[in-house]
Design an enzyme around this catalytic site. Structure first.
Site, PDB file in Angstrom:
ATOM      1  N   ARG A  28       0.848  -1.188   0.000  1.00 58.53           N
ATOM      2  CA  ARG A  28       0.000   0.000   0.000  1.00 58.53           C
ATOM      3  C   ARG A  28       0.892   1.249   0.000  1.00 58.53           C
ATOM      4  O   ARG A  28       1.981   1.245   0.570  1.00 58.53           O
ATOM      5  CB  ARG A  28      -0.897   0.005   1.246  1.00 58.53           C
ATOM      6  CG  ARG A  28      -1.900   1.151   1.233  1.00 58.53           C
ATOM      7  CD  ARG A  28      -2.625   1.318   2.561  1.00 58.53           C
ATOM      8  NE  ARG A  28      -3.544   2.441   2.483  1.00 58.53           N
ATOM      9  CZ  ARG A  28      -4.084   3.052   3.524  1.00 58.53           C
ATOM     10  NH1 ARG A  28      -3.780   2.651   4.755  1.00 58.53           N
ATOM     11  NH2 ARG A  28      -4.900   4.076   3.369  1.00 58.53           N
ATOM     12  N   HIS A  29       0.410   2.315  -0.621  1.00 59.33           N
ATOM     13  CA  HIS A  29       1.139   3.586  -0.614  1.00 59.33           C
ATOM     14  C   HIS A  29       1.405   4.050   0.820  1.00 59.33           C
ATOM     15  O   HIS A  29       0.763   3.604   1.775  1.00 59.33           O
ATOM     16  CB  HIS A  29       0.361   4.666  -1.374  1.00 59.33           C
ATOM     17  CG  HIS A  29      -1.012   4.905  -0.806  1.00 59.33           C
ATOM     18  ND1 HIS A  29      -1.228   5.598   0.369  1.00 59.33           N
ATOM     19  CD2 HIS A  29      -2.230   4.524  -1.237  1.00 59.33           C
ATOM     20  CE1 HIS A  29      -2.519   5.635   0.628  1.00 59.33           C
ATOM     21  NE2 HIS A  29      -3.154   4.989  -0.313  1.00 59.33           N
ATOM     22  N   GLY A  30       2.325   4.995   0.966  1.00 55.73           N
ATOM     23  CA  GLY A  30       2.667   5.524   2.277  1.00 55.73           C
ATOM     24  C   GLY A  30       1.659   6.555   2.772  1.00 55.73           C
ATOM     25  O   GLY A  30       0.632   6.817   2.139  1.00 55.73           O
ATOM     26  N   GLY A  52       0.013  -0.311  -4.608  1.00 56.50           N
ATOM     27  CA  GLY A  52      -1.391   0.032  -4.829  1.00 56.50           C
ATOM     28  C   GLY A  52      -2.017   0.658  -3.604  1.00 56.50           C
ATOM     29  O   GLY A  52      -1.424   1.517  -2.944  1.00 56.50           O
ATOM     30  N   ALA A  82       1.464   1.993   4.137  1.00 54.50           N
ATOM     31  CA  ALA A  82       2.625   1.168   3.761  1.00 54.50           C
ATOM     32  C   ALA A  82       2.448  -0.307   4.124  1.00 54.50           C
ATOM     33  O   ALA A  82       3.416  -1.066   4.165  1.00 54.50           O
ATOM     34  CB  ALA A  82       3.930   1.709   4.343  1.00 54.50           C
TER      35      ALA A  82
END
Length: 458
Positions: free
Chosen positions: A79-81, A347, A390
């Protein structure tokens, strides 16, 4: 947007007058309710040892069945930060702030701070963008994974083109991917070469392209009926009344949306700036548990076990994962070097949760509903632990010699066990046993078929 242009606005905030019930006794800078922030939570709350050392790893958790096991392929779905709030939530926050500024009364230091010192610094142009903390989330994750798996995530493999990067097209994901790459290039002081990434929304935003999911769940208000009922129920109403009492405003002025906005303000101030914001004083731990459950209901019914299509929409990502593993297994069997030694796919929470659900992870005996909150305190399905910023689901394929391939899944750098495989090698079962465990999905689970709005008769 290049990484160097990522900026974070940090106004000076002084945190005054907290009582022990609102902070973490071990660290007054951490709100006591931080572990309930669901998908708005810090990665450090899931792995608290990182608070002391953000690059700490524990290789002993890997525990391969024999000393001769060596890792040959790694796929990480990340996952994005940490990001800014979206426009929708910023508007809700502003509405709450205006109410507190104009109508709240009281002499408490935290309220005085909101009314006289705190400013509404979130602006609509921030709209979900990656913050500086989010850049570091991914840089640090890259370094930790390289320490956990040094033979795979290595300078040699990166320079040789054996590490592949794929991302969603959303700016926060692209910048998270660039940050992950920067973590490695800075670690190894690589300045003479740049590394590409591919954008693939079919894989990383499959939910947008699954017509049946969009129509039956995403655009269908009745799909989240249990969440709506809970938000109108007695537990949520009590939280709203307690907030109104703390602000000394009429009960009717604190809506469910405002309650959520206050919770998000506390969460974002902490996630982005690591401050124990005065907004956190609006909640005690009981309130936070109720709000966590409300969000878990949303995730359960919109991305998790609530509707079958939620998980089936991730069939394309499931098959992509297992085809990479199979290619690596075949390369290994033929004595060839594994061409895609590492694949990093960046993602969203909405990418990870349907796949975790498809794999059968974090499934409770009882369905989460609006009426069983009291019996769900020990539930496995808890997004605060599963899906912080994240969050990462990592699959590592090992060659243990003599044709013995093993597959280890890790969520947020901790081993997990495939459902139904507890006695089959623990967290590192035989790869063939895993394929057999998911045979029905491997032989079916066709994205096009699952996502048709009207299924053709057999």
């Amino acid at each position: 947007m290049p990484i160097k242009n990522l900026e974070i606005i940090v106004p000076f905030i002084t945190v005054l007058g907290f009582c022990g019930c609102f902070w973490n006794d071990a660290n007054p800078n951490i709100p006591a309710i931080a572990k309930y922030f669901t998908t708005k939570g810090r990665y450090e709350e899931v792995n608290p040892y990182l608070i002391e050392d953000i690059l700490a790893v524990n290789r002993s958790i890997l525990q391969p069945p024999s000393a001769q096991c060596r890792e040959i392929q790694l796929t990480a779905i990340v996952r994005h930060g940490t990001r800014y709030p979206t426009i929708k939530n910023i508007k809700k926050m502003r509405k709450l702030y205006d109410l507190v500024k104009s109508s709240a009364s009281g002499e408490e230091s935290w309220l005085q701070e909101i009314q006289t010192q705190w400013t509404m610094w979130y602006t609509e142009d921030m709209d979900g963008r990656l913050v500086h903390k989010g850049v570091n989330d991914l840089k640090h994750l890259a370094i930790r994974l390289s320490k956990l798996f040094p033979s795979l995530i290595s300078e040699e493999k990166l320079r040789g083109g054996f590490i592949k990067f794929i991302t969603s097209s959303k700016h926060r994901c692209v910048n998270s991917t660039l940050s992950f790459i920067a973590g490695l290039t800075e670690l190894w002081a690589i300045t003479d070469k740049e590394f590409d990434h591919g954008v693939n929304d079919a894989l990383m935003r499959f939910f947008d392209q699954c017509t049946r999911f969009v129509e039956e769940v995403d655009n269908n208000p009745s799909a989240l009926l249990e969440m709506d009922r809970f938000k109108q129920g007695p537990e949520m109403r009590r939280v709203q009344e307690k907030i109104a009492d703390r602000l000394r405003v009429p009960y009717h002025s604190i809506t469910e949306e405002m309650t959520e906005a206050a919770f998000y303000l506390c969460a974002y101030e902490f996630a982005i700036k690591t401050v124990n914001s005065p907004w956190c004083r609006l909640f005690d731990e009981v309130d936070a548990q109720v709000l966590e459950y409300a969000n878990d209901l949303k995730q359960f019914w919109k991305r998790g076990y609530g509707h079958t299509i939620n998980s089936r929409s991730s069939c394309i990502l499931f098959h992509d994962l297992f085809s990479r593993l199979e290619n690596a297994a075949n390369d290994n069997k033929s004595g060839r070097q594994v061409t895609e030694a590492v694949v990093v796919q960046v993602g969203h929470a909405e990418t990870l949760l349907p796949l975790l659900t498809l794999l059968g992870l974090f499934k409770d005996p009882d369905v989460l509903t609006s009426t069983n909150y009291a019996t769900q305190s020990q539930r496995s399905f808890r997004t605060s632990r599963m899906l912080p910023y994240a969050a990462n689901l990592v699959f590592v394929l090992y060659n243990c010699g003599g044709g013995d391939l093993r597959l280890q899944p890790l969520l947020n750098e901790k081993p997990v066990t495939f459902p139904g495989m507890t006695g089959q090698g623990g967290s590192m079962p035989r790869y063939e046993d895993v394929r057999e465990n998911y045979r029905e999905l491997l032989e079916g689970c066709d994205f096009e078929t699952e996502c048709q709005l009207f299924k053709l008769p057999a």
